[in-house]
Write a protein that holds these residues in place. Structure first.
Motif, mmCIF file in Angstrom:
data_model
loop_
_atom_site.group_PDB
_atom_site.id
_atom_site.type_symbol
_atom_site.label_atom_id
_atom_site.label_comp_id
_atom_site.label_asym_id
_atom_site.label_seq_id
_atom_site.Cartn_x
_atom_site.Cartn_y
_atom_site.Cartn_z
ATOM 1 N N GLY A 134 0.726 -1.180 0.056
ATOM 2 C CA GLY A 134 -0.012 -0.111 -0.005
ATOM 3 C C GLY A 134 0.851 1.361 0.052
ATOM 4 O O GLY A 134 2.090 1.239 0.236
ATOM 5 N N LYS A 135 0.231 2.452 -0.042
ATOM 6 C CA LYS A 135 0.943 3.555 -0.107
ATOM 7 C C LYS A 135 1.659 3.892 1.187
ATOM 8 O O LYS A 135 1.094 3.799 2.144
ATOM 9 C CB LYS A 135 0.132 4.766 -0.664
ATOM 10 C CG LYS A 135 -0.513 4.401 -2.064
ATOM 11 C CD LYS A 135 -1.580 5.809 -2.632
ATOM 12 C CE LYS A 135 -1.894 5.439 -3.939
ATOM 13 N NZ LYS A 135 -2.737 6.865 -4.497
ATOM 14 N N LYS A 136 2.665 4.798 1.175
ATOM 15 C CA LYS A 136 3.256 5.271 2.233
ATOM 16 C C LYS A 136 2.530 6.061 3.126
ATOM 17 O O LYS A 136 1.628 6.927 2.349
ATOM 18 C CB LYS A 136 4.584 6.154 1.780
ATOM 19 C CG LYS A 136 5.330 6.793 2.939
ATOM 20 C CD LYS A 136 6.231 7.822 2.192
ATOM 21 C CE LYS A 136 6.883 8.628 3.396
ATOM 22 N NZ LYS A 136 8.159 9.518 2.847
ATOM 23 N N GLY A 137 2.569 5.930 4.458
ATOM 24 C CA GLY A 137 1.576 6.690 5.284
ATOM 25 C C GLY A 137 0.268 5.902 5.624
ATOM 26 O O GLY A 137 -0.026 6.096 6.639
ATOM 27 N N THR A 138 -0.220 5.068 4.996
ATOM 28 C CA THR A 138 -1.202 4.111 5.306
ATOM 29 C C THR A 138 -0.898 3.005 5.966
ATOM 30 O O THR A 138 0.368 2.502 6.063
ATOM 31 C CB THR A 138 -1.950 3.516 3.653
ATOM 32 O OG1 THR A 138 -1.111 2.642 3.237
ATOM 33 C CG2 THR A 138 -2.203 4.696 3.083
ATOM 34 N N SER A 139 -1.704 2.419 6.757
ATOM 35 C CA SER A 139 -1.598 1.338 7.786
ATOM 36 C C SER A 139 -2.229 0.133 7.246
ATOM 37 O O SER A 139 -3.288 0.147 6.587
ATOM 38 C CB SER A 139 -1.762 1.932 9.265
ATOM 39 O OG SER A 139 -3.261 1.961 9.287
ATOM 40 N N VAL A 140 -1.647 -1.090 8.043
ATOM 41 C CA VAL A 140 -2.178 -2.390 7.564
ATOM 42 C C VAL A 140 -1.968 -3.109 8.986
ATOM 43 O O VAL A 140 -1.262 -3.062 9.627
ATOM 44 C CB VAL A 140 -1.442 -2.939 6.332
ATOM 45 C CG1 VAL A 140 0.104 -3.328 6.839
ATOM 46 C CG2 VAL A 140 -2.158 -4.495 6.249
ATOM 47 N N LYS A 141 -3.234 -3.821 9.341
ATOM 48 C CA LYS A 141 -3.205 -4.617 10.434
ATOM 49 C C LYS A 141 -3.139 -6.010 10.115
ATOM 50 O O LYS A 141 -3.958 -6.577 9.366
ATOM 51 C CB LYS A 141 -4.610 -4.396 11.194
ATOM 52 C CG LYS A 141 -4.532 -5.266 12.620
ATOM 53 C CD LYS A 141 -5.998 -5.074 13.503
ATOM 54 C CE LYS A 141 -5.910 -3.800 13.953
ATOM 55 N NZ LYS A 141 -7.313 -3.715 14.545
ATOM 56 N N LEU A 142 -2.169 -6.651 10.819
ATOM 57 C CA LEU A 142 -1.628 -8.121 10.599
ATOM 58 C C LEU A 142 -2.014 -8.834 11.704
ATOM 59 O O LEU A 142 -1.617 -8.388 12.759
ATOM 60 C CB LEU A 142 -0.210 -8.087 10.291
ATOM 61 C CG LEU A 142 0.203 -7.404 8.938
ATOM 62 C CD1 LEU A 142 1.617 -7.490 8.874
ATOM 63 C CD2 LEU A 142 -0.496 -7.651 7.600
ATOM 64 N N THR A 143 -2.406 -10.119 11.544
ATOM 65 C CA THR A 143 -2.518 -10.974 12.483
ATOM 66 C C THR A 143 -1.296 -12.056 12.514
ATOM 67 O O THR A 143 -1.359 -12.860 11.447
ATOM 68 C CB THR A 143 -3.980 -11.656 12.406
ATOM 69 O OG1 THR A 143 -5.116 -10.661 12.594
ATOM 70 C CG2 THR A 143 -4.162 -12.742 13.631
ATOM 71 N N ILE A 144 -0.594 -12.026 13.355
ATOM 72 C CA ILE A 144 0.737 -12.789 13.302
ATOM 73 C C ILE A 144 0.625 -13.860 14.430
ATOM 74 O O ILE A 144 0.071 -14.053 15.627
ATOM 75 C CB ILE A 144 1.921 -11.781 13.892
ATOM 76 C CG1 ILE A 144 1.881 -10.559 12.854
ATOM 77 C CG2 ILE A 144 3.002 -12.487 13.811
ATOM 78 C CD1 ILE A 144 2.022 -10.901 11.520
ATOM 79 N N GLN A 145 0.989 -15.042 13.865
ATOM 80 C CA GLN A 145 1.317 -16.143 14.923
ATOM 81 C C GLN A 145 2.862 -16.239 14.849
ATOM 82 O O GLN A 145 3.618 -16.856 13.984
ATOM 83 C CB GLN A 145 0.914 -17.425 14.478
ATOM 84 C CG GLN A 145 1.065 -18.574 15.633
ATOM 85 C CD GLN A 145 0.405 -19.884 15.061
ATOM 86 O OE1 GLN A 145 -0.469 -19.837 14.306
ATOM 87 N NE2 GLN A 145 0.969 -20.964 15.585
ATOM 88 N N PRO A 146 3.646 -15.950 15.919
ATOM 89 C CA PRO A 146 4.905 -15.977 15.949
ATOM 90 C C PRO A 146 5.569 -17.273 15.877
ATOM 91 O O PRO A 146 4.743 -18.372 16.265
ATOM 92 C CB PRO A 146 5.556 -15.675 17.321
ATOM 93 C CG PRO A 146 4.336 -14.450 17.766
ATOM 94 C CD PRO A 146 3.106 -15.097 17.259
ATOM 95 N N ALA A 147 6.832 -17.335 15.360
ATOM 96 C CA ALA A 147 7.449 -18.609 14.950
ATOM 97 C C ALA A 147 7.426 -19.727 16.110
ATOM 98 O O ALA A 147 7.244 -20.876 16.119
ATOM 99 C CB ALA A 147 8.674 -18.708 14.336
ATOM 100 N N SER A 148 7.786 -19.070 17.245
ATOM 101 C CA SER A 148 7.892 -19.881 18.456
ATOM 102 C C SER A 148 6.813 -20.012 19.640
ATOM 103 O O SER A 148 7.144 -20.168 20.558
ATOM 104 C CB SER A 148 9.239 -19.197 19.229
ATOM 105 O OG SER A 148 9.067 -17.829 19.603
#
Length: 496
Positions: A190-204
């Motif tokens: 996406g464009k600079k300055g916009t935000s994105v929400k990620l749902t993360i499952q850490p590797a450990s």
């Protein structure tokens, strides 16, 4: 990390457009780890000419002519005609064709052969420049999950704490489970300055967390150099891109002016890139006439690339590598190890030993598929095996701690796995949180307050926001300063 270029042909005629460790897209060779993809990256694919042309324009006569000449396609065309003429509502012809091509390539069972539609190819072509807008990380599709390969140095992804092998489960609340990496890229970029929400499952960890990352402009720099003690220079190559060789030579010249006596080449978490850059860099260290890499086609015919004459660096060298070192990185490591006797330090490399080529069609779609395998100078095929280091050295346990969601705030009496991770981080960088048990007690609060004060943050005693981000940054600095793999390389170069 990739900048788009016209690739120098570095192998014999049959190897034009082929990277024994990377894939070439519009003259651009790229690596994939399972399905290596930068968050700005989209996989490129091309189709077989006459058939695609006929289908794309819906010319029934053209289809029939081709079908008659190639009876093995009769069933395909019959299904297409049935669906187009009898499905209960209008069909999207482009989707049918793209789906058929996707299915054909997927049937190969090869993670390095892929299809990209016109829109996906267009997105990729916008990416291969000297910079791009996004969060700055590479991803891959692995076992139905989108997994982080490596965050780009200095990128929002790295600053947010994303690490190799973290799984991205959702983007802005939309699940991407089972989605291809190139489609996931379209959601994350996406464009600079916009935000994105990620749902993360850490590797450990089995616990998921959410993080909001603000996209930025990501410059493409692939070489980072620093002078260490006793004349030992360390040069990190993060990928093999258009200007990597020139950046590398400039870095060595700069280090030479500062009194370089020996060199550490850091290829850790380097997924590969342009083959010609890997060969040119290897040529700086491999003696004239010795092999750099070999390729072998389906008939067993081998061709080889050998080191040429020219300027050579005759100083002690050691190479750092790990499970994230793949393809062009492995070619470089194998060439310098087997043909120049340079020691390898770290962990076993990824193990990607196949060669891809890609061709674009007039409609903008592309096909990329495997055409050969590459071999080390000694003739070993390292595919799915990797390269074993001479010295296996582990990183400290705190180097694998998962990320903490900076959007959450933790205070006294809270209990969670993220609190426990924060306690482990605080302890690793020299702050005493008391018992590391996941309970945010008074000792944890005191440690956070002390950390906030010394880092010139607002002293609140709660964990979240800038405090969380700075805590993860300090841990990353700790990992770098206490890096046992670098220390082992220094030991080897010093003859201790």
């Amino acid at each position: 990390m990739y900048t788009g270029m016209k690739v120098v042909n570095v192998l014999e005629e049959e190897k034009k457009n082929v990277d024994s460790s990377t894939e070439q897209i519009n003259g651009y060779i790229r690596i994939k780890k399972f399905k290596f993809v930068m968050l700005i990256f989209v996989l490129v694919f091309a189709t077989a000419g006459v058939t695609t042309f006929a289908l794309a324009f819906g010319d029934k006569k053209a289809v029939n002519v081709v079908a008659n000449n190639r009876p093995e396609f009769n069933k395909l065309y019959a299904v297409y005609d049935k669906l187009e003429g009898n499905y209960y509502k209008d069909v999207n012809k482009d989707k049918l064709i793209n789906g058929a091509i996707n299915g054909m390539v997927d049937a190969l069972g090869d993670p390095y052969s892929d299809y990209m539609s016109e829109d996906e190819a267009k997105q990729f072509n916008e990416s291969i420049s000297s910079s791009f807008e996004g969060i700055g990380a590479e991803i891959q599709e692995k076992d139905g999950f989108i997994v982080v390969v490596s965050p780009i140095k200095g990128s929002p992804a790295e600053k947010s704490g994303l690490k190799p092998n973290d799984k991205i489960l959702a983007v802005d609340g939309k699940s991407i489970r089972g989605m291809s990496a190139n489609k996931a890229v379209l959601l994350i970029r996406g464009k600079k300055g916009t935000s994105v929400k990620l749902t993360i499952q850490p590797a450990s960890s089995k616990v998921t967390t959410e993080m909001t990352i603000v996209r930025d402009n990501i410059p493409i720099n692939t070489v980072y150099a620093e002078m260490m003690q006793n004349g030992i220079a360390k040069v990190q190559i993060t990928s093999f891109s258009e200007n990597t060789y020139n950046e590398f030579v400039k870095a060595l010249d700069d280090m030479d002016k500062k009194g370089m006596k020996s060199l550490i080449i850091d290829l850790r978490q380097n997924p590969g890139g342009l083959l010609d850059q890997a060969i040119k860099i290897s040529n700086l260290f491999v003696p004239e006439g010795k092999k750099i890499v070999q390729t072998e086609d389906r008939k067993g015919k081998r061709e080889q690339e050998v080191a040429e004459s020219g300027n050579k660096f005759n100083i002690p060298v050691a190479i750092l590598m790990d499970e994230g070192s793949a393809s062009a990185s492995e070619i470089t490591a194998a060439a310098l190890h087997e043909s120049a006797g340079i020691p390898l330090i770290g962990h076993k490399s990824f193990g990607k030993g196949t060669v891809q080529t890609a061709t674009a069609f007039k409609d903008g779609s592309n096909i990329k598929f495997t055409v050969a395998k590459w071999l080390t100078p000694d003739g070993e095929w390292i595919h799915e095996k990797g390269i074993q280091p001479d010295f296996n050295v582990d990183l400290p346990k705190y180097a694998s701690l998962p990320i903490i969601n900076p959007d959450k705030k933790w205070k006294v009496s809270d209990v969670s796995s993220e609190v426990k991770t924060a306690e482990q981080m605080l302890k690793a960088i020299g702050y005493n949180p008391g018992k590391v048990d996941g309970l945010y007690d008074k000792q944890t609060k005191n440690a956070v307050e002390k950390f906030q004060k010394e880092e010139h943050l607002k002293v609140t005693g709660t964990l979240g926001g800038d405090t969380t981000l700075q805590l993860m940054n300090k841990l990353r600095d700790k990992i770098i300063s206490d890096d046992p793999q670098v220390k082992k390389a220094v030991e080897v170069l010093s003859g201790k």
